[in-house]
Enzyme design. Structure first.
Site, mmCIF file in Angstrom:
data_model
loop_
_atom_site.group_PDB
_atom_site.id
_atom_site.type_symbol
_atom_site.label_atom_id
_atom_site.label_comp_id
_atom_site.label_asym_id
_atom_site.label_seq_id
_atom_site.Cartn_x
_atom_site.Cartn_y
_atom_site.Cartn_z
ATOM 1 C CG HIS A 1 -3.097 -3.101 3.945
ATOM 2 N ND1 HIS A 1 -2.116 -2.384 4.575
ATOM 3 C CD2 HIS A 1 -3.817 -2.212 3.228
ATOM 4 C CE1 HIS A 1 -2.239 -1.103 4.273
ATOM 5 N NE2 HIS A 1 -3.256 -0.970 3.455
ATOM 6 C CB CYS B 1 -1.006 -0.050 1.133
ATOM 7 S SG CYS B 1 -2.428 1.006 0.821
ATOM 8 C CD GLU C 1 -0.139 -5.139 6.007
ATOM 9 O OE1 GLU C 1 0.033 -5.872 5.004
ATOM 10 O OE2 GLU C 1 -0.410 -3.926 5.926
HETATM 11 N N1 GLN Z 1 -3.403 6.374 0.878
HETATM 12 C C1 GLN Z 1 -2.176 6.064 1.577
HETATM 13 C C2 GLN Z 1 -0.984 6.826 0.996
HETATM 14 O O1 GLN Z 1 -1.122 7.525 0.082
HETATM 15 C C3 GLN Z 1 -1.883 4.576 1.558
HETATM 16 C C4 GLN Z 1 -2.920 3.833 2.349
HETATM 17 C C5 GLN Z 1 -2.408 2.639 3.080
HETATM 18 O O2 GLN Z 1 -1.205 2.373 3.154
HETATM 19 N N2 GLN Z 1 -3.332 1.922 3.649
HETATM 20 O O3 GLN Z 1 0.087 6.703 1.477
#
Ligand code: GLN
Length: 204
Positions: free
Chosen positions: A182, A83, A184
């Site tokens: 994710h 992410c 995790e």
């Molecule tokens: N929207 C977040 C970002 O731009 C990422 C979201 C996340 O890691 N759950 O960093």
């Protein structure tokens, strides 16, 4: 660096560090938080966790960790970003802050918060061939997607979004692995096992 179980660090400046440490231990790695240079020097691989990519990029600067991490990635250390971590591994980032920085480890353009407001968070069962036939439960939280890819990037998974199109959400290029989702936060540890295998191969 280790004999026996590889040591895998989780960048611990911000984000869901504990969850990654737990999954890495479950698959048999020695898992350690990484905040400073000496800790980075001791790991065989590094996870960039989910969280907020612009906050993480700012803290990488504050802790003088951007260059050391970039150098390790450049010299072949396996790295996995989920992410926000995926965003930090991209070569181009869309919809980010003007002062944000990233590592350009994977030849791809990612768009932050790409899945839109109504579906800020959603889950999907995805078949990821690299992980076997059993579908993987994937959790997306204000996730990026991959908008364009270079020729050396392998696509591991895509998801159908509410716009009706399939979007790339898991990729690998050489020593770098990235997922929009994710793993995790679920009980399925196959992505972490896959990354541990990458680390084992790089140290053998
Ligand atoms: N929207 C977040 C970002 O731009 C990422 C979201 C996340 O890691 N759950 O960093």
């Amino acid at each position: 660096m280790s004999a026996g179980a590889p040591t895998i660090g989780v960048l611990a400046l911000q984000g869901d560090v504990a969850e990654h440490l737990r999954h890495l231990e479950t698959v048999g790695a020695r898992a350690v938080p990484v905040r400073r240079r000496s800790e980075l020097d001791a790991v065989d691989g590094l996870v960039l966790p989910g969280g907020e990519s612009t906050a993480m990029s700012k803290l990488l600067g504050v802790y003088d960790m951007h260059e050391p991490v970039a150098e390790r990635i450049e010299s072949g250390m396996p790295v996995y970003g989920s992410c926000a971590g995926m965003i930090l591994l991209a070569s181009t980032v869309l919809d980010t802050r003007a002062d944000a920085t990233w590592f350009s480890a994977i030849d791809m353009t990612v768009r932050r918060n790409a899945f839109g407001r109504q579906v800020d968070s959603f889950e999907a069962d995805l078949v990821v061939d690299a992980l076997g036939p059993e579908p993987l439960r994937t959790v997306f939280i204000r996730a990026p997607w991959v908008e364009t890819l270079g020729p050396d990037v392998d696509v591991l998974a895509s998801v159908r979004a509410s716009d009706g199109a399939d979007h790339v959400v898991a990729v690998r290029q050489d020593n770098a692995l990235a997922t929009s989702f994710h793993p995790e936060v679920t009980d399925d540890v196959r992505v972490h096992r896959y990354f541990l295998d990458m680390v084992r191969q790089s140290t053998s």
